[in-house]
Design an enzyme around this catalytic site. Structure first.
Site, PDB file in Angstrom:
ATOM      1  N   SER A  80      63.834  -1.951 113.326  1.00 18.83           N
ATOM      2  CA  SER A  80      64.192  -2.336 111.959  1.00 18.83           C
ATOM      3  C   SER A  80      65.535  -3.053 111.955  1.00 18.83           C
ATOM      4  O   SER A  80      66.410  -2.769 112.782  1.00 18.83           O
ATOM      5  CB  SER A  80      64.300  -1.061 111.121  1.00 18.83           C
ATOM      6  OG  SER A  80      64.930  -1.314 109.893  1.00 18.83           O
TER       7      SER A  80
ATOM      8  N   TYR B 243      67.916   7.985 109.381  1.00 17.11           N
ATOM      9  CA  TYR B 243      66.741   7.149 109.663  1.00 17.11           C
ATOM     10  C   TYR B 243      67.134   6.008 110.616  1.00 17.11           C
ATOM     11  O   TYR B 243      66.488   5.782 111.643  1.00 17.11           O
ATOM     12  CB  TYR B 243      66.160   6.567 108.359  1.00 17.11           C
ATOM     13  CG  TYR B 243      65.194   5.440 108.623  1.00 17.11           C
ATOM     14  CD1 TYR B 243      63.938   5.689 109.167  1.00 17.11           C
ATOM     15  CD2 TYR B 243      65.552   4.105 108.362  1.00 17.11           C
ATOM     16  CE1 TYR B 243      63.058   4.646 109.445  1.00 17.11           C
ATOM     17  CE2 TYR B 243      64.681   3.062 108.632  1.00 17.11           C
ATOM     18  CZ  TYR B 243      63.439   3.336 109.174  1.00 17.11           C
ATOM     19  OH  TYR B 243      62.580   2.305 109.455  1.00 17.11           O
TER      20      TYR B 243
ATOM     21  N   LYS C 166      66.093   4.819 114.787  1.00 16.05           N
ATOM     22  CA  LYS C 166      65.664   3.514 115.331  1.00 16.05           C
ATOM     23  C   LYS C 166      66.583   3.092 116.489  1.00 16.05           C
ATOM     24  O   LYS C 166      66.114   2.584 117.513  1.00 16.05           O
ATOM     25  CB  LYS C 166      65.659   2.450 114.229  1.00 16.05           C
ATOM     26  CG  LYS C 166      64.620   2.673 113.150  1.00 16.05           C
ATOM     27  CD  LYS C 166      63.189   2.614 113.679  1.00 16.05           C
ATOM     28  CE  LYS C 166      62.149   2.850 112.609  1.00 16.05           C
ATOM     29  NZ  LYS C 166      60.791   3.070 113.139  1.00 16.05           N
TER      30      LYS C 166
HETATM   31  P1  NAD Z   1      54.148   4.057 106.527  1.00 11.24           P
HETATM   32  O1  NAD Z   1      54.765   5.348 106.150  1.00 11.24           O
HETATM   33  O2  NAD Z   1      53.229   3.410 105.547  1.00 11.24           O
HETATM   34  O3  NAD Z   1      53.364   4.199 107.912  1.00 11.24           O
HETATM   35  C1  NAD Z   1      53.728   5.128 108.895  1.00 11.24           C
HETATM   36  C2  NAD Z   1      52.479   5.920 109.249  1.00 11.24           C
HETATM   37  O4  NAD Z   1      52.797   6.864 110.262  1.00 11.24           O
HETATM   38  C3  NAD Z   1      51.926   6.713 108.057  1.00 11.24           C
HETATM   39  O5  NAD Z   1      50.548   6.456 107.932  1.00 11.24           O
HETATM   40  C4  NAD Z   1      52.192   8.175 108.427  1.00 11.24           C
HETATM   41  O6  NAD Z   1      51.212   9.044 107.888  1.00 11.24           O
HETATM   42  C5  NAD Z   1      52.186   8.108 109.941  1.00 11.24           C
HETATM   43  N1  NAD Z   1      52.974   9.149 110.616  1.00 11.24           N
HETATM   44  C6  NAD Z   1      54.247   9.532 110.361  1.00 11.24           C
HETATM   45  N2  NAD Z   1      54.628  10.478 111.223  1.00 11.24           N
HETATM   46  C7  NAD Z   1      53.579  10.699 112.063  1.00 11.24           C
HETATM   47  C8  NAD Z   1      53.366  11.558 113.159  1.00 11.24           C
HETATM   48  N3  NAD Z   1      54.308  12.414 113.569  1.00 11.24           N
HETATM   49  N4  NAD Z   1      52.167  11.519 113.787  1.00 11.24           N
HETATM   50  C9  NAD Z   1      51.191  10.669 113.373  1.00 11.24           C
HETATM   51  N5  NAD Z   1      51.347   9.839 112.333  1.00 11.24           N
HETATM   52  C10 NAD Z   1      52.523   9.852 111.677  1.00 11.24           C
HETATM   53  O7  NAD Z   1      55.324   3.057 106.914  1.00 11.24           O
HETATM   54  P2  NAD Z   1      55.285   1.501 107.246  1.00 11.24           P
HETATM   55  O8  NAD Z   1      56.026   0.808 106.175  1.00 11.24           O
HETATM   56  O9  NAD Z   1      53.918   1.078 107.583  1.00 11.24           O
HETATM   57  O10 NAD Z   1      56.212   1.493 108.542  1.00 11.24           O
HETATM   58  C11 NAD Z   1      55.683   1.528 109.850  1.00 11.24           C
HETATM   59  C12 NAD Z   1      56.842   1.570 110.825  1.00 11.24           C
HETATM   60  O11 NAD Z   1      57.675   0.437 110.611  1.00 11.24           O
HETATM   61  C13 NAD Z   1      57.737   2.799 110.690  1.00 11.24           C
HETATM   62  O12 NAD Z   1      58.119   3.217 111.980  1.00 11.24           O
HETATM   63  C14 NAD Z   1      58.937   2.272 109.938  1.00 11.24           C
HETATM   64  O13 NAD Z   1      60.109   2.993 110.226  1.00 11.24           O
HETATM   65  C15 NAD Z   1      59.022   0.855 110.456  1.00 11.24           C
HETATM   66  N6  NAD Z   1      59.706  -0.056 109.538  1.00 11.24           N
HETATM   67  C16 NAD Z   1      59.274  -0.142 108.245  1.00 11.24           C
HETATM   68  C17 NAD Z   1      59.946  -0.963 107.347  1.00 11.24           C
HETATM   69  C18 NAD Z   1      59.532  -1.027 105.905  1.00 11.24           C
HETATM   70  O14 NAD Z   1      60.358  -1.374 105.064  1.00 11.24           O
HETATM   71  N7  NAD Z   1      58.272  -0.731 105.558  1.00 11.24           N
HETATM   72  C19 NAD Z   1      61.034  -1.731 107.795  1.00 11.24           C
HETATM   73  C20 NAD Z   1      61.427  -1.643 109.133  1.00 11.24           C
HETATM   74  C21 NAD Z   1      60.749  -0.789 109.994  1.00 11.24           C
HETATM   75  C1  WQD Z   2      66.400  -4.454  98.673  1.00 10.94           C
HETATM   76  C2  WQD Z   2      67.431  -4.914  97.664  1.00 10.94           C
HETATM   77  C3  WQD Z   2      68.846  -3.145  96.848  1.00 10.94           C
HETATM   78  C4  WQD Z   2      65.619  -0.936  94.879  1.00 10.94           C
HETATM   79  C5  WQD Z   2      65.396  -0.684 103.291  1.00 10.94           C
HETATM   80  C6  WQD Z   2      65.886   0.158 104.429  1.00 10.94           C
HETATM   81  C7  WQD Z   2      65.702  -0.573 105.724  1.00 10.94           C
HETATM   82  C8  WQD Z   2      64.276  -1.076 105.894  1.00 10.94           C
HETATM   83  C9  WQD Z   2      63.766  -1.787 104.679  1.00 10.94           C
HETATM   84  C10 WQD Z   2      63.043   0.453 107.200  1.00 10.94           C
HETATM   85  C11 WQD Z   2      68.817  -4.301  97.860  1.00 10.94           C
HETATM   86  C12 WQD Z   2      67.989  -3.691  95.739  1.00 10.94           C
HETATM   87  C13 WQD Z   2      66.371  -1.839  95.597  1.00 10.94           C
HETATM   88  C14 WQD Z   2      65.770  -0.880  93.465  1.00 10.94           C
HETATM   89  C15 WQD Z   2      67.390  -2.646  93.593  1.00 10.94           C
HETATM   90  N1  WQD Z   2      63.359  -0.008 106.080  1.00 10.94           N
HETATM   91  N2  WQD Z   2      67.238  -2.686  94.964  1.00 10.94           N
HETATM   92  N3  WQD Z   2      66.646  -1.758  92.875  1.00 10.94           N
HETATM   93  O1  WQD Z   2      67.725  -1.481 101.343  1.00 10.94           O
HETATM   94  O2  WQD Z   2      67.248  -3.823 102.239  1.00 10.94           O
HETATM   95  O3  WQD Z   2      66.140  -1.898 103.253  1.00 10.94           O
HETATM   96  O4  WQD Z   2      64.010  -1.008 103.500  1.00 10.94           O
HETATM   97  O5  WQD Z   2      63.512   0.234 108.273  1.00 10.94           O
HETATM   98  O6  WQD Z   2      66.054   0.323 106.715  1.00 10.94           O
HETATM   99  O7  WQD Z   2      67.260   0.468 104.229  1.00 10.94           O
HETATM  100  O8  WQD Z   2      65.462  -2.574 100.999  1.00 10.94           O
HETATM  101  O9  WQD Z   2      63.891  -2.761  99.118  1.00 10.94           O
HETATM  102  O10 WQD Z   2      65.455  -0.769  99.217  1.00 10.94           O
HETATM  103  O11 WQD Z   2      66.384  -3.037  98.709  1.00 10.94           O
HETATM  104  O12 WQD Z   2      68.166  -3.409  93.014  1.00 10.94           O
HETATM  105  O13 WQD Z   2      65.129  -0.077  92.769  1.00 10.94           O
HETATM  106  O14 WQD Z   2      67.014  -4.495  96.360  1.00 10.94           O
HETATM  107  O15 WQD Z   2      70.128  -2.836  96.374  1.00 10.94           O
HETATM  108  O16 WQD Z   2      69.760  -5.272  97.495  1.00 10.94           O
HETATM  109  P1  WQD Z   2      66.780  -2.442 101.920  1.00 10.94           P
HETATM  110  P2  WQD Z   2      65.223  -2.211  99.482  1.00 10.94           P
END
Ligand code: NAD
Ligand code: WQD
Length: 337
Positions: free
Chosen positions: A124, A148, A152
């Site tokens: 991430s 969190y 990562k």
């Molecule tokens: P999500 O929660 O929709 O998907 C994660 C899945 O993993 C879920 O289906 C959950 O049930 C499953 N899971 C969690 N713990 C588990 C375990 N111990 N064993 C088996 N299954 C398990 O999230 P997502 O948005 O699809 O994210 C996927 C990955 O990408 C995550 O690792 C997340 O940290 C990373 N990521 C997401 C974002 C984002 O903003 N969505 C951004 C950067 C990184």
């Molecule tokens: C985006 C922008 C907020 C909600 C997060 C995690 C990051 C990654 C992605 C997993 C910012 C603003 C948000 C709201 C708002 N996840 N905001 N009102 O914070 O960039 O990233 O998700 O790895 O680790 O930190 O994403 O969508 O929460 O925010 O104004 O209700 O929207 O301040 O500027 P962020 P976000």
């Protein structure tokens, strides 16, 4: 290829599984459904006209995981499974360390035991901490702002240490910026449990009438309109990047990080305007103070993804909002509808 996907029922995992199936790959998903519904992969099967094998299980259950690896004999693993809510991680750090760190350690040890050394990991942009500059290249200093984010960082380092301990590992650490949008069919999309933490699902749930208004966190940032700027990446583009990474994984020597973003940032107010246009209605919002821990801007330098993966994002904010809205409008209560 035979791909074992952890967390395949989740938001990004379901879109990626669809792409893999359409590309002719065989997929086994292991997901404990702690943050997803089995319905997502049932819909993926309809869209792909073929099925992934969907197993309910926890990656921390080593014996179960080992049996799945022995039976399925994957060529590679895509590791999405993990907990991802920043605020919750501050309240429950040990749960995050257990699920994300212990879970990944189990996975890596089973991969090692079964000699499967090809891995694509969901890292991430959170690993950049508070960005010192934008756009952010992969060699930007890393830091963790919350538990969190720390998971990562640590997982990236676990992968590097493991790859350094023996030859033959090929690991892509894909650093996603802000994944949003939904499949263009409107059949699969993000279905957050409880109140969304992230902007786009909050905006779309407001548009569909589930929330009274959007809170705009911070209006005094050093950005063109004072609100936070992020690099929003369409989940379908993100899925394509995983397939590209799998196809080029042999060229990854050890563990290498690659940004997945568009290189273009949008402010919260720009997102609201684009979402209102897609939904065909004004989306109410209120201006609020900054949210703790937020950076003014975070935008990817996406050039390495182009050279290493041959991948660039194709979809812009208009597509993101149109597709996300289609999903939200057709499934106002997510998969529970
Ligand atoms: P999500 O929660 O929709 O998907 C994660 C899945 O993993 C879920 O289906 C959950 O049930 C499953 N899971 C969690 N713990 C588990 C375990 N111990 N064993 C088996 N299954 C398990 O999230 P997502 O948005 O699809 O994210 C996927 C990955 O990408 C995550 O690792 C997340 O940290 C990373 N990521 C997401 C974002 C984002 O903003 N969505 C951004 C950067 C990184
Ligand atoms: C985006 C922008 C907020 C909600 C997060 C995690 C990051 C990654 C992605 C997993 C910012 C603003 C948000 C709201 C708002 N996840 N905001 N009102 O914070 O960039 O990233 O998700 O790895 O680790 O930190 O994403 O969508 O929460 O925010 O104004 O209700 O929207 O301040 O500027 P962020 P976000």
């Amino acid at each position: 290829m035979r791909i074992l996907v952890t967390g395949g029922a989740g938001f990004i995992g379901s879109h990626c599984t669809l792409d893999l199936l359409k590309g002719g790959h065989d997929v086994l998903s292991v997901d404990n459904h702690s943050n997803s519904s089995p319905e997502s992969l049932r819909r993926v099967a309809k869209l792909a006209a073929r099925e992934a094998e969907a197993v309910e299980g926890d990656i921390r259950d080593r014996a179960h995981l080992l049996s799945l690896f022995r039976r399925f004999t994957p060529d590679a693993v895509i590791h999405f499974a993990g907990l991802k809510a920043v605020g919750e991680s501050v309240e429950k750090p040990l749960e995050y360390f257990d699920n994300n760190l212990v879970g990944t350690n189990m996975l890596l040890s089973v991969m090692r035991e079964t000699a499967c050394r090809n891995l694509v990991f969901s890292s991430s942009a959170t690993v950049y901490g508070t960005p010192e500059k934008n756009p952010i290249p992969e060699d930007h200093p890393r830091g963790a702002l919350n538990p969190y984010g720390r998971t990562k960082l640590v997982i990236e380092d676990m992968c590097r240490d493991l790859a350094g301990s023996e030859a033959g590992w090929h690991i892509a650490l894909l650093r996603y910026f802000n994944p949003v949008g939904a499949h263009e069919s409107g059949e699969i999309g993000e279905d957050p449990r409880g109140t969304p933490n992230n902007l786009m699902p909050y905006v779309m749930q407001t548009a569909v009438g589930r929330r009274p208004h959007v809170n705009v966190f911070g209006t005094d940032y050093a950005t063109p309109d004072g609100t936070g700027v992020r690099d929003y990446i369409h989940v379908v583009d993100l899925a394509a990047a995983h397939v590209a990474a799998l196809e080029r994984l042999d060229s990854f020597e050890g563990a290498e990080a690659v940004n997945l973003g568009t290189g273009r940032g949008y402010s919260v107010l720009e997102v609201l305007a684009a979402a209102s246009k897609a939904a065909g209605k004004d989306i109410p919002f209120k201006l609020r103070p900054r949210r703790a821990g937020d950076a003014a801007a975070a935008v990817a330098d996406p050039s390495l993804a182009k050279t290493r993966l041959g991948w660039t994002a194709k979809r812009g904010l208009g597509d993101i909002c149109a597709d996300h809205w289609r999903w939200q409008e057709r499934n106002p209560a997510g998969y529970g509808a």
